[in-house]
Scaffold this active site. Structure first.
Site, PDB file in Angstrom:
ATOM      1  CG  LEU A  15      10.834  -2.574  -2.945  1.00 34.67           C
ATOM      2  CD1 LEU A  15      12.145  -2.527  -3.617  1.00 34.67           C
ATOM      3  CD2 LEU A  15      10.828  -2.345  -1.190  1.00 34.67           C
ATOM      4  CB  SER A  40       9.038  -4.794 -11.676  1.00 37.11           C
ATOM      5  OG  SER A  40       8.305  -3.896 -10.613  1.00 37.11           O
ATOM      6  CB  VAL A  79       2.840  -8.212  -2.223  1.00 34.79           C
ATOM      7  CG1 VAL A  79       4.365  -8.280  -2.793  1.00 34.79           C
ATOM      8  CG2 VAL A  79       2.631  -9.475  -1.819  1.00 34.79           C
ATOM      9  CG  ASN A 107      -4.964  -4.551   5.429  1.00 29.00           C
ATOM     10  OD1 ASN A 107      -4.808  -4.841   6.713  1.00 29.00           O
ATOM     11  ND2 ASN A 107      -5.577  -3.483   5.233  1.00 29.00           N
ATOM     12  CB  SER A 133      -3.134   0.174  11.537  1.00 25.17           C
ATOM     13  OG  SER A 133      -4.027   1.450  11.322  1.00 25.17           O
ATOM     14  N   GLY A 135      -1.712   3.311   6.964  1.00 26.22           N
ATOM     15  CA  GLY A 135      -1.570   3.880   5.633  1.00 26.22           C
ATOM     16  C   GLY A 135      -0.097   4.045   5.354  1.00 26.22           C
ATOM     17  CE  LYS A 187      -4.207  -2.783   9.653  1.00 33.23           C
ATOM     18  NZ  LYS A 187      -5.250  -2.536   8.640  1.00 33.23           N
ATOM     19  CG  HIS A 190      -7.403  -1.012  13.220  1.00 36.24           C
ATOM     20  ND1 HIS A 190      -7.388  -0.605  12.080  1.00 36.24           N
ATOM     21  CD2 HIS A 190      -6.959   0.348  13.941  1.00 36.24           C
ATOM     22  CE1 HIS A 190      -6.654   0.651  11.723  1.00 36.24           C
ATOM     23  NE2 HIS A 190      -6.775   1.173  13.099  1.00 36.24           N
ATOM     24  CG  ASN A 191      -8.741  -2.574   8.733  1.00 32.58           C
ATOM     25  OD1 ASN A 191      -7.752  -2.272   9.647  1.00 32.58           O
ATOM     26  ND2 ASN A 191      -8.567  -2.577   7.367  1.00 32.58           N
ATOM     27  CD  GLU A 194      -9.716   2.190   8.426  1.00 31.22           C
ATOM     28  OE1 GLU A 194      -8.814   1.786   9.095  1.00 31.22           O
ATOM     29  OE2 GLU A 194     -10.100   2.157   7.734  1.00 31.22           O
ATOM     30  CE  LYS A 265      -7.562  -0.824  -1.120  1.00 32.51           C
ATOM     31  NZ  LYS A 265      -7.260   0.163   0.029  1.00 32.51           N
TER      32      LYS A 265
HETATM   33  C1  6PG Z   1      -4.952   0.952   7.983  1.00 34.22           C
HETATM   34  C2  6PG Z   1      -5.927   0.824   7.222  1.00 34.22           C
HETATM   35  C3  6PG Z   1      -5.889   0.137   5.865  1.00 34.22           C
HETATM   36  C4  6PG Z   1      -7.104  -0.084   5.041  1.00 34.22           C
HETATM   37  C5  6PG Z   1      -7.558   1.040   4.124  1.00 34.22           C
HETATM   38  C6  6PG Z   1      -8.583   0.858   3.136  1.00 34.22           C
HETATM   39  O1  6PG Z   1      -5.232   0.426   9.229  1.00 34.22           O
HETATM   40  O2  6PG Z   1      -3.894   1.583   7.625  1.00 34.22           O
HETATM   41  O3  6PG Z   1      -7.145   0.437   7.683  1.00 34.22           O
HETATM   42  O4  6PG Z   1      -5.653  -0.952   6.193  1.00 34.22           O
HETATM   43  O5  6PG Z   1      -7.104  -1.076   4.218  1.00 34.22           O
HETATM   44  O6  6PG Z   1      -7.669   2.138   4.941  1.00 34.22           O
HETATM   45  O7  6PG Z   1      -9.609   0.092   3.894  1.00 34.22           O
HETATM   46  P1  6PG Z   1     -11.304  -0.194   3.098  1.00 34.22           P
HETATM   47  O8  6PG Z   1     -10.939   0.154   1.728  1.00 34.22           O
HETATM   48  O9  6PG Z   1     -11.704  -1.405   3.634  1.00 34.22           O
HETATM   49  O10 6PG Z   1     -11.995   1.248   3.702  1.00 34.22           O
END
Ligand code: 6PG
Length: 479
Positions: A15, A40, A79, A107, A133, A135, A187, A190-191, A194, A265
């Site tokens: 959460l 927690s 998580v 992810n 996706s 955020g 996904k 997708h990233n 992005e 990430k």
């Molecule tokens: C999404 C985003 C998300 C992503 C963060 C950070 O689809 O909501 O892609 O999943 O993890 O935006 O991504 P980076 O740190 O790799 O830029």
């Protein structure tokens, strides 16, 4: 048996903001009773106190959480991807029964998802990797959702996800992407797209500022105008927001006080690694990953800045430069998406997934970070009777790229002459030119490979595989 036994049709474990928002979104939809659990318990108590309207079925231990779920038990794990996910999966798997459904909404790497799905399937449990996706805001108001897993699991999970997904043309931005790890694979792509999208936006901003001579507010207005046209997208929209933001301390544009070293990430790196393994050129995504890496090498940047004796002045550009950049951005975006969808096609072939590309474009039109008007055109392209060999072949995209080609070339030239790095624009143009060229220097590559490694080559004028006896009389033999 407590009063809450078997009362929740869906549960959320984890959460933090994303998980809490997803739980709130689920609870706000007709027909859902949402069980919540967090390692927690303070987080659980705070969520319940702050949102009494949600009617959460809250538990402070995993046994009670599992008991509160109706059959087939369905729990979404929210998580941080990695070791924590395995721990929660194990905890649920020990308590779940055949037919129950464990969902990973993080992810996660799709290969981990495929491994987990296989292991849990042997125990009669369903495991579904779901790309979510949009955020934190998307989790609350409506994300784009990319579930994998079995048809059996989707029969239960799909209708629940449809209650919380973003909606475009009154259609939920969710589809059963394919089996096992297909959802997390898509996904990941997708990233990757992005990353490419954000790199191209960054190059456009850099050129408008360093060559076009615009100030930050004027550039924000340019992006605002672009957002009213074919380039309409969430990322274009928020670029204007970020550029307009003033730093409270200095009064300067916030973008000028942010350290110019980009983090990640890891999902963009995974995309490039997997695309290379699948033999799919994703130059737009790769250049975006590399650009983030270059930006994060301050010692090398400082060393080169000390070593170079002169830097080019920005080329003088006229009124039309802004529109040239817009055309270059759109054409390079088409290339990046074409490459991303090619990677999905190759992944589906490699892993035996039946992925409907038009459905992926459809669900990406809303809720996700790359949501954009342009995805309608991609959806149309993949709904045609014959799938294009590449999006660049589709009549709509072929036309828009042809119309922008001259501008695209001017921008790449101006960037190079002005010393402004534009790896996204220039690699996309090189990719386009490679596909469009009658002959490529790969012929010479084959000759060189045959010379030093006897790796053979094919001929243009007849079938077969050949080798030249380079260290002998240089006659040619059929291999
Ligand atoms: C999404 C985003 C998300 C992503 C963060 C950070 O689809 O909501 O892609 O999943 O993890 O935006 O991504 P980076 O740190 O790799 O830029």
């Amino acid at each position: 048996m407590s009063s809450t036994t078997g009362t929740a049709n869906i549960g959320v474990v984890g959460l933090a903001v994303m998980g809490a928002n997803l739980a709130r979104n689920l609870a706000g939809r007709e027909g859902n009773t949402v069980a919540v659990f967090n390692r927690s318990p303070e987080r659980t108590r705070r969520l319940v106190q702050e949102h009494p309207e949600a009617g959460f079925v809250a538990s402070e231990d995993l046994d009670d959480f599992v008991a509160s779920l109706s059959r087939p038990r369905t729990a979404i794990i929210m998580v941080q991807a990695g070791k924590g996910t395995d721990a929660v999966i194990d905890g649920l798997a020990e308590r779940f029964e055949a037919g129950d459904i464990i969902v990973d909404g993080g992810n996660a790497n799709f290969e981990d998802t495929m491994r987990r799905e296989r292991a849990l399937r042997e125990r009669g449990l369903n495991f579904v990797g779901v790309g979510i996706s949009g955020g934190e805001e998307g989790a609350l108001r409506g994300p784009s959702i990319m579930p994998g897993g079995s048809e059996e699991a989707y029969a239960t999970l799909g209708p629940i996800l449809e209650t919380i997904a973003a909606r475009v043309d009154d259609e939920p931005c969710v589809t059963h992407v394919g089996t096992d790890g297909a959802g997390h694979f898509v996904k990941m792509i997708h990233n990757g797209i992005e990353y490419a999208d954000m790199q191209l936006i960054g190059e456009s901003y850099d050129l408008l500022r360093r060559v076009g001579g615009h100030d930050v507010d004027a550039i924000a207005d340019v992006f605002g105008a672009w957002n009213d046209g074919d380039l309409q997208s969430y990322l274009i929209e928020i670029t204007g927001e970020v550029l307009r933001q003033r730093d409270a301390t200095t009064g300067e544009p916030l973008v000028d006080v942010i350290v110019d070293q980009a983090g990640s990430k890891g999902t963009g790196v995974w995309t490039v690694q997997n695309a290379v393994g699948l033999g799919i050129p994703v130059g737009g995504i790769a250049e975006a990953v590399f650009a983030r890496a270059v930006s994060s090498k301050p010692e090398q940047r400082e060393a080169v800045r000390r070593a170079v004796t002169s830097r080019p002045d920005p080329v003088a550009v006229g009124e039309g430069f802004e529109d040239d950049v817009r055309a270059a951005l759109y054409a390079s975006k088409v290339v990046a998406y074409a490459q991303g969808f090619d990677a999905i096609i190759a992944g589906a072939e490699q892993y035996g997934w039946d992925i409907d590309l038009s459905e992926i474009a459809r669900i990406w039109r809303g809720g996700c970070i790359i949501r954009a008007r342009f995805l309608n055109r991609i959806m149309d392209a993949y709904r045609r009777d014959t799938r294009p060999a590449t999006l660049l072949e589709d009549p709509y995209f072929a036309d828009v790229v042809a119309q922008g080609e001259a501008a695209w070339r001017r921008v790449v030239v101006v960037a190079a002459q002005s010393g402004v790095p534009a790896p996204g624009f220039s690699s996309a143009l090189a990719y386009y030119d490679a596909l469009a060229s009658e002959r490529l220097p790969a012929a010479l590559t084959q000759g060189l490979r045959d010379f030093f490694g006897a790796h053979t080559y094919r001929r243009t004028d007849r079938e077969g595989t050949f080798h030249t006896l380079w260290s002998g009389d240089r006659s040619e033999v059929e291999a």
